[in-house]
Design a protein around this motif. Structure first.
Motif, short mmCIF file in Angstrom:
data_model
loop_
_atom_site.label_atom_id
_atom_site.label_comp_id
_atom_site.label_asym_id
_atom_site.label_seq_id
_atom_site.Cartn_x
_atom_site.Cartn_y
_atom_site.Cartn_z
N MET A 97 -39.73 58.27 -46.27
CA MET A 97 -40.48 57.70 -47.37
C MET A 97 -39.59 56.58 -47.88
O MET A 97 -38.45 56.82 -48.28
CB MET A 97 -40.78 58.74 -48.44
CG MET A 97 -41.82 59.72 -47.98
SD MET A 97 -42.66 60.43 -49.39
CE MET A 97 -43.25 61.94 -48.67
N ALA A 98 -40.12 55.36 -47.78
CA ALA A 98 -39.36 54.17 -48.16
C ALA A 98 -39.79 53.72 -49.55
O ALA A 98 -40.99 53.53 -49.81
CB ALA A 98 -39.60 53.06 -47.13
N GLY A 99 -38.82 53.57 -50.42
CA GLY A 99 -39.10 53.18 -51.80
C GLY A 99 -39.14 51.68 -51.98
O GLY A 99 -38.71 50.92 -51.12
N PRO A 100 -39.64 51.24 -53.14
CA PRO A 100 -39.80 49.82 -53.40
C PRO A 100 -38.47 49.06 -53.51
O PRO A 100 -38.44 47.84 -53.38
CB PRO A 100 -40.57 49.77 -54.72
CG PRO A 100 -40.31 51.09 -55.36
CD PRO A 100 -40.10 52.07 -54.25
N ASN A 101 -37.36 49.78 -53.73
CA ASN A 101 -36.05 49.14 -53.86
C ASN A 101 -35.17 49.38 -52.64
O ASN A 101 -33.94 49.32 -52.74
CB ASN A 101 -35.36 49.62 -55.14
CG ASN A 101 -36.18 49.30 -56.37
OD1 ASN A 101 -36.67 48.18 -56.52
ND2 ASN A 101 -36.38 50.28 -57.22
N GLY A 102 -35.80 49.70 -51.51
CA GLY A 102 -35.06 49.88 -50.28
C GLY A 102 -34.53 51.28 -50.04
O GLY A 102 -33.90 51.54 -49.01
N GLU A 103 -34.77 52.20 -50.97
CA GLU A 103 -34.28 53.56 -50.76
C GLU A 103 -35.12 54.26 -49.69
O GLU A 103 -36.29 53.92 -49.49
CB GLU A 103 -34.28 54.35 -52.08
CG GLU A 103 -35.62 54.48 -52.78
CD GLU A 103 -35.97 53.37 -53.75
OE1 GLU A 103 -36.18 53.67 -54.93
OE2 GLU A 103 -36.08 52.20 -53.33
N LYS A 104 -34.49 55.21 -48.99
CA LYS A 104 -35.19 55.94 -47.93
C LYS A 104 -34.87 57.41 -48.03
O LYS A 104 -33.71 57.79 -48.17
CB LYS A 104 -34.81 55.41 -46.54
CG LYS A 104 -35.38 54.04 -46.27
CD LYS A 104 -35.21 53.61 -44.84
CE LYS A 104 -35.92 52.26 -44.64
NZ LYS A 104 -35.92 51.86 -43.24
N SER A 105 -35.90 58.23 -47.94
CA SER A 105 -35.76 59.67 -47.94
C SER A 105 -36.37 60.17 -46.63
O SER A 105 -37.57 60.01 -46.40
CB SER A 105 -36.51 60.26 -49.15
OG SER A 105 -36.40 61.65 -49.15
N TRP A 106 -35.53 60.74 -45.76
CA TRP A 106 -35.97 61.14 -44.42
C TRP A 106 -36.46 62.58 -44.40
O TRP A 106 -35.92 63.45 -45.09
CB TRP A 106 -34.81 60.97 -43.43
CG TRP A 106 -34.57 59.54 -43.12
CD1 TRP A 106 -33.73 58.67 -43.77
CD2 TRP A 106 -35.23 58.76 -42.12
NE1 TRP A 106 -33.82 57.42 -43.22
CE2 TRP A 106 -34.73 57.44 -42.20
CE3 TRP A 106 -36.20 59.05 -41.15
CZ2 TRP A 106 -35.16 56.42 -41.36
CZ3 TRP A 106 -36.63 58.04 -40.31
CH2 TRP A 106 -36.11 56.74 -40.43
N CYS A 107 -37.47 62.82 -43.57
CA CYS A 107 -38.04 64.15 -43.38
C CYS A 107 -38.31 64.39 -41.90
O CYS A 107 -38.60 63.45 -41.16
CB CYS A 107 -39.36 64.30 -44.12
SG CYS A 107 -39.20 64.36 -45.91
N ARG A 108 -38.22 65.65 -41.52
CA ARG A 108 -38.61 66.06 -40.17
C ARG A 108 -39.66 67.15 -40.31
O ARG A 108 -39.56 68.02 -41.16
CB ARG A 108 -37.43 66.53 -39.34
CG ARG A 108 -36.75 67.78 -39.82
CD ARG A 108 -35.65 68.25 -38.89
NE ARG A 108 -36.22 68.69 -37.62
CZ ARG A 108 -35.64 68.51 -36.43
NH1 ARG A 108 -34.46 67.92 -36.35
NH2 ARG A 108 -36.20 68.94 -35.34
N VAL A 109 -40.67 67.07 -39.45
CA VAL A 109 -41.73 68.06 -39.41
C VAL A 109 -41.71 68.65 -38.01
O VAL A 109 -42.01 67.95 -37.03
CB VAL A 109 -43.11 67.43 -39.72
CG1 VAL A 109 -44.21 68.47 -39.62
CG2 VAL A 109 -43.10 66.76 -41.09
N ASP A 110 -41.30 69.91 -37.92
CA ASP A 110 -41.28 70.60 -36.63
C ASP A 110 -42.63 71.29 -36.46
O ASP A 110 -42.95 72.22 -37.21
CB ASP A 110 -40.14 71.63 -36.61
CG ASP A 110 -38.78 70.94 -36.57
OD1 ASP A 110 -38.39 70.51 -35.47
OD2 ASP A 110 -38.14 70.81 -37.63
N ILE A 111 -43.40 70.80 -35.50
CA ILE A 111 -44.76 71.29 -35.29
C ILE A 111 -44.68 72.56 -34.44
O ILE A 111 -44.14 72.55 -33.34
CB ILE A 111 -45.62 70.20 -34.63
CG1 ILE A 111 -45.63 68.96 -35.55
CG2 ILE A 111 -47.03 70.71 -34.36
CD1 ILE A 111 -45.96 67.67 -34.86
#
Length: 162
Positions: A67-81
């Motif tokens: 999830m990329a924020g408006p100020n360049g921040e990034k929060s990473w996620c993994r979804v194991d199906i």
């Protein structure tokens, strides 16, 4: 028909239940949940946006995104199906992670059961998210899950109408 997102917390059973109706056929709603080019258009609450690094949507597959924020921040996620029943539902475990998909153990795991059902006017999506303990559920709620996911599902309405 209401397209309002309904979220209930079942703290005793460590679960969050989300129900949402869409005025689009199951095939279209399913594709919006399983195709990264569509997911990236709606999954994150604005002004954030989802950016898929990789998606292999099958049992045993992985969706790695940020999830990329408006100020360049990034929060990473993994979804194991875990399981996939095409146009019916899927199960997955979601974790926060780094850009390479290595889990961040300071955040809880979320176990998703997502089900799709046809209605007279479109599709119902029912999501049951279970947690390993009550504290994990509370942490996700405190991080703004309810508001964020409600906004994202509203974004999906717009994508489905386009």
């Amino acid at each position: 028909m209401t397209t309002k997102t309904e979220i209930t917390k079942d703290v005793a059973n460590k679960k969050i239940n989300v129900t949402r109706a869409f005025t689009a056929p199951v095939e279209k709603v399913w594709k919006a949940w399983t195709d990264s080019s569509i997911l990236d258009k709606w999954w994150a609450p604005r002004p954030w946006r989802a950016e898929t690094k990789s998606l292999d949507f099958r049992a045993g597959g992985l969706w790695l995104y940020c999830m990329a924020g408006p100020n360049g921040e990034k929060s990473w996620c993994r979804v194991d199906i875990k399981t996939v029943d095409p146009q019916q539902g899927f199960t997955a475990t979601t974790r926060f992670c780094d850009e390479e998909g290595n889990p961040d153990d300071s955040f809880p795991s979320m176990h998703w059961l997502t089900q799709f059902s046809a209605t007279a006017t479109g599709t119902n999506v029912d999501v049951e998210i279970s947690f390993d303990n009550e504290a994990d559920l509370q942490k996700i709620v405190e991080m703004g899950f309810e508001q964020g996911f409600t906004m994202a599902l509203g974004n999906l309405d717009e994508v489905l109408e386009a």
